[in-house]
Design a protein around this motif. Sequence first.
Motif, PDB file in Angstrom:
ATOM      1  N   SER A 394       0.828  -1.212   0.000  1.00  0.00           N
ATOM      2  CA  SER A 394       0.000   0.000   0.000  1.00  0.00           C
ATOM      3  C   SER A 394       0.857   1.255   0.000  1.00  0.00           C
ATOM      4  O   SER A 394       0.503   2.256  -0.632  1.00  0.00           O
ATOM      5  CB  SER A 394      -0.934  -0.013   1.221  1.00  0.00           C
ATOM      6  OG  SER A 394      -0.189  -0.090   2.430  1.00  0.00           O
ATOM      7  N   SER A 395       2.000   1.203   0.705  1.00  0.00           N
ATOM      8  CA  SER A 395       2.913   2.364   0.722  1.00  0.00           C
ATOM      9  C   SER A 395       3.467   2.622  -0.674  1.00  0.00           C
ATOM     10  O   SER A 395       3.515   3.765  -1.134  1.00  0.00           O
ATOM     11  CB  SER A 395       4.052   2.130   1.702  1.00  0.00           C
ATOM     12  OG  SER A 395       3.581   2.028   3.016  1.00  0.00           O
ATOM     13  N   LEU A 396       3.891   1.545  -1.348  1.00  0.00           N
ATOM     14  CA  LEU A 396       4.409   1.708  -2.704  1.00  0.00           C
ATOM     15  C   LEU A 396       3.353   2.272  -3.638  1.00  0.00           C
ATOM     16  O   LEU A 396       3.642   3.131  -4.481  1.00  0.00           O
ATOM     17  CB  LEU A 396       4.916   0.363  -3.239  1.00  0.00           C
ATOM     18  CG  LEU A 396       6.318  -0.049  -2.803  1.00  0.00           C
ATOM     19  CD1 LEU A 396       6.624  -1.465  -3.277  1.00  0.00           C
ATOM     20  CD2 LEU A 396       7.358   0.917  -3.349  1.00  0.00           C
ATOM     21  N   PHE A 397       2.119   1.803  -3.500  1.00  0.00           N
ATOM     22  CA  PHE A 397       1.028   2.319  -4.334  1.00  0.00           C
ATOM     23  C   PHE A 397       0.884   3.834  -4.139  1.00  0.00           C
ATOM     24  O   PHE A 397       0.845   4.603  -5.112  1.00  0.00           O
ATOM     25  CB  PHE A 397      -0.282   1.614  -3.963  1.00  0.00           C
ATOM     26  CG  PHE A 397      -1.447   2.016  -4.826  1.00  0.00           C
ATOM     27  CD1 PHE A 397      -1.718   1.348  -6.006  1.00  0.00           C
ATOM     28  CD2 PHE A 397      -2.270   3.076  -4.446  1.00  0.00           C
ATOM     29  CE1 PHE A 397      -2.792   1.720  -6.808  1.00  0.00           C
ATOM     30  CE2 PHE A 397      -3.339   3.460  -5.236  1.00  0.00           C
ATOM     31  CZ  PHE A 397      -3.603   2.787  -6.420  1.00  0.00           C
ATOM     32  N   CYS A 398       0.818   4.279  -2.903  1.00  0.00           N
ATOM     33  CA  CYS A 398       0.655   5.709  -2.610  1.00  0.00           C
ATOM     34  C   CYS A 398       1.885   6.517  -3.026  1.00  0.00           C
ATOM     35  O   CYS A 398       1.763   7.627  -3.559  1.00  0.00           O
ATOM     36  CB  CYS A 398       0.387   5.908  -1.117  1.00  0.00           C
ATOM     37  SG  CYS A 398      -1.163   5.191  -0.551  1.00  0.00           S
ATOM     38  N   VAL A 399       3.081   5.946  -2.777  1.00  0.00           N
ATOM     39  CA  VAL A 399       4.321   6.659  -3.102  1.00  0.00           C
ATOM     40  C   VAL A 399       4.447   6.876  -4.608  1.00  0.00           C
ATOM     41  O   VAL A 399       4.835   7.961  -5.062  1.00  0.00           O
ATOM     42  CB  VAL A 399       5.540   5.886  -2.556  1.00  0.00           C
ATOM     43  CG1 VAL A 399       6.836   6.391  -3.183  1.00  0.00           C
ATOM     44  CG2 VAL A 399       5.620   6.023  -1.053  1.00  0.00           C
ATOM     45  N   ASP A 434      11.847  11.104  -0.791  1.00  0.00           N
ATOM     46  CA  ASP A 434      12.358  10.309   0.329  1.00  0.00           C
ATOM     47  C   ASP A 434      11.584  10.617   1.610  1.00  0.00           C
ATOM     48  O   ASP A 434      11.143   9.712   2.332  1.00  0.00           O
ATOM     49  CB  ASP A 434      13.851  10.598   0.547  1.00  0.00           C
ATOM     50  CG  ASP A 434      14.729   9.817  -0.414  1.00  0.00           C
ATOM     51  OD1 ASP A 434      14.198   8.919  -1.086  1.00  0.00           O
ATOM     52  OD2 ASP A 434      15.926  10.128  -0.498  1.00  0.00           O
ATOM     53  N   VAL A 435      11.430  11.914   1.890  1.00  0.00           N
ATOM     54  CA  VAL A 435      10.761  12.333   3.127  1.00  0.00           C
ATOM     55  C   VAL A 435       9.288  11.931   3.116  1.00  0.00           C
ATOM     56  O   VAL A 435       8.783  11.309   4.065  1.00  0.00           O
ATOM     57  CB  VAL A 435      10.901  13.856   3.323  1.00  0.00           C
ATOM     58  CG1 VAL A 435      10.049  14.324   4.501  1.00  0.00           C
ATOM     59  CG2 VAL A 435      12.361  14.237   3.536  1.00  0.00           C
ATOM     60  N   VAL A 436       8.587  12.282   2.030  1.00  0.00           N
ATOM     61  CA  VAL A 436       7.155  11.963   1.955  1.00  0.00           C
ATOM     62  C   VAL A 436       6.942  10.453   1.897  1.00  0.00           C
ATOM     63  O   VAL A 436       6.021   9.921   2.527  1.00  0.00           O
ATOM     64  CB  VAL A 436       6.518  12.651   0.722  1.00  0.00           C
ATOM     65  CG1 VAL A 436       5.073  12.220   0.545  1.00  0.00           C
ATOM     66  CG2 VAL A 436       6.600  14.161   0.863  1.00  0.00           C
ATOM     67  N   GLY A 437       7.807   9.759   1.145  1.00  0.00           N
ATOM     68  CA  GLY A 437       7.683   8.300   1.056  1.00  0.00           C
ATOM     69  C   GLY A 437       7.822   7.631   2.411  1.00  0.00           C
ATOM     70  O   GLY A 437       7.083   6.688   2.739  1.00  0.00           O
ATOM     71  N   LEU A 438       8.776   8.120   3.205  1.00  0.00           N
ATOM     72  CA  LEU A 438       8.974   7.536   4.540  1.00  0.00           C
ATOM     73  C   LEU A 438       7.779   7.824   5.441  1.00  0.00           C
ATOM     74  O   LEU A 438       7.348   6.959   6.224  1.00  0.00           O
ATOM     75  CB  LEU A 438      10.258   8.088   5.159  1.00  0.00           C
ATOM     76  CG  LEU A 438      10.741   7.397   6.441  1.00  0.00           C
ATOM     77  CD1 LEU A 438      10.939   5.905   6.206  1.00  0.00           C
ATOM     78  CD2 LEU A 438      12.035   8.027   6.927  1.00  0.00           C
ATOM     79  N   LEU A 439       7.219   9.035   5.336  1.00  0.00           N
ATOM     80  CA  LEU A 439       6.019   9.370   6.124  1.00  0.00           C
ATOM     81  C   LEU A 439       4.861   8.440   5.763  1.00  0.00           C
ATOM     82  O   LEU A 439       4.136   7.960   6.645  1.00  0.00           O
ATOM     83  CB  LEU A 439       5.617  10.825   5.866  1.00  0.00           C
ATOM     84  CG  LEU A 439       6.381  11.905   6.633  1.00  0.00           C
ATOM     85  CD1 LEU A 439       6.002  13.292   6.116  1.00  0.00           C
ATOM     86  CD2 LEU A 439       6.079  11.801   8.125  1.00  0.00           C
TER      87      LEU A 439
END
Length: 454
Positions: A394-399, A434-439
């Motif tokens: 799900s993180s990869l989808f959003c990122v 990087d920052v938004v992806g980690l959040l």
Amino acid sequence: MKEYTEEETKKIEHYIDEQNATEARRELNELHPADIAELFQSLNLKEAEWVFNLIDDNEKKADVLMELDEEDRKKILEDMDPEEIGHFIDLLDTDDAVDLIQELDKEDRDQVIRHIDDVEQAGDIVDLLQYDEDTAGGLMGTEFIAVNENWSMPECLKEIRRQAEDLDDIYYIYVIDDDNRLKGVLPLKKMITHPSVSRIKHVMEVHPVSIHTETPIEDVAIDFEKYDLVAMPVVDSIGRLVGQITVDDVMDEVREQSERDYQLASGITSDIDADDSVFAQVKARIPWLLLGIVGGIINSLILTGFEAQIAAVTALAIFIPLIGGTGGNVGVQASAIVVQGLANGRLDLKNAWKQIGRECLIGLLNAVTISGAVLVYTLLTQPHLYAVSFAVASSLFCVVIFATIFGTLVPLTLERLHINPALATGPFIQIMNDVVGLLIYVSMSITMLRLFPL
């Protein structure tokens, strides 16, 4: 001209080391100015000045000056007085003369112009200096052939011969009216096949492609490519012919712009060369490196609040680089496509929403593909950790969705703000993703751990 080879270079360098002026002069007089300029790159200042003074032909000297890198040219010019520089400018085309004068200190420019013997050329140079150097007016030269539309062919040929005496190259013959407004172009074929035509306007090609003095250089390059031109007339606000831009000048500008964009995309804030001073290189590189450090600190702060979850499920930490790397790659891809479209004229701010819509669809398809593939992988390798599998997918989808939209919007916004959009293909996109992806990953992980407790 003698062919420039590595053997030729070694031979001249040997003559320089032995201070053999006679042989060095003989070799230099047979080389092309561009080859001599390339030779200067391997010489120190004292050797370069010695070689430069050996060149007998002053016109060739002037050409060598213009072929040199800007820094090398400045070093040579520093030891010349204004009168000597003015003498060389007399031998240059006006567009090259303006480029050279613009490189001088402001206090030296007026002195140099006063020492230009050709008053007409000096006046043209002063006029050209009024234009922004990033516009067609700042790039054009005033050397061209123009004939009146009401002349007969014999009158036209006589005038062409007179004007051609002062020109090195003839690209087109422009046709103007009594008020100097551009009316057309006279093809060479028409001059041969209509030797006794009563008026030039009866055989000229009307509506020639032209550009305005205030046209940005980027648009000039696009028109040259679009219409396959070797030269293009430049007109003022009321259509009067004031200059001409040649394809070699455009290619030089395109190359310089490409180098600047490449450096900007690489996180280098100013135009530098490999042989620039250490201080200049550090100054150009350090800003984005420091910003990268700030981004790294922000990421560490985000992870500090996520320590408990990582300690409980160490598998979560394994996929952190995957999240950041994927977001950065997707963002750079999206921004690169937009920057390329803006540069070649195929993308305009007027149809920006169409491009945003296309990228959203592309991002959605990429997100489904990537997240689906990773979900299958994590379910196979971490069969009992459903929280980890769904958190990563799900993180990869959003990122991917975010990075695609962000990578599209940033260069479009920079273009609207008249900032070089190439900035968007560099570290800025990487750091933000990087920052938004980690959040996103932290938020999704916490959510999935609640939905699928261990």
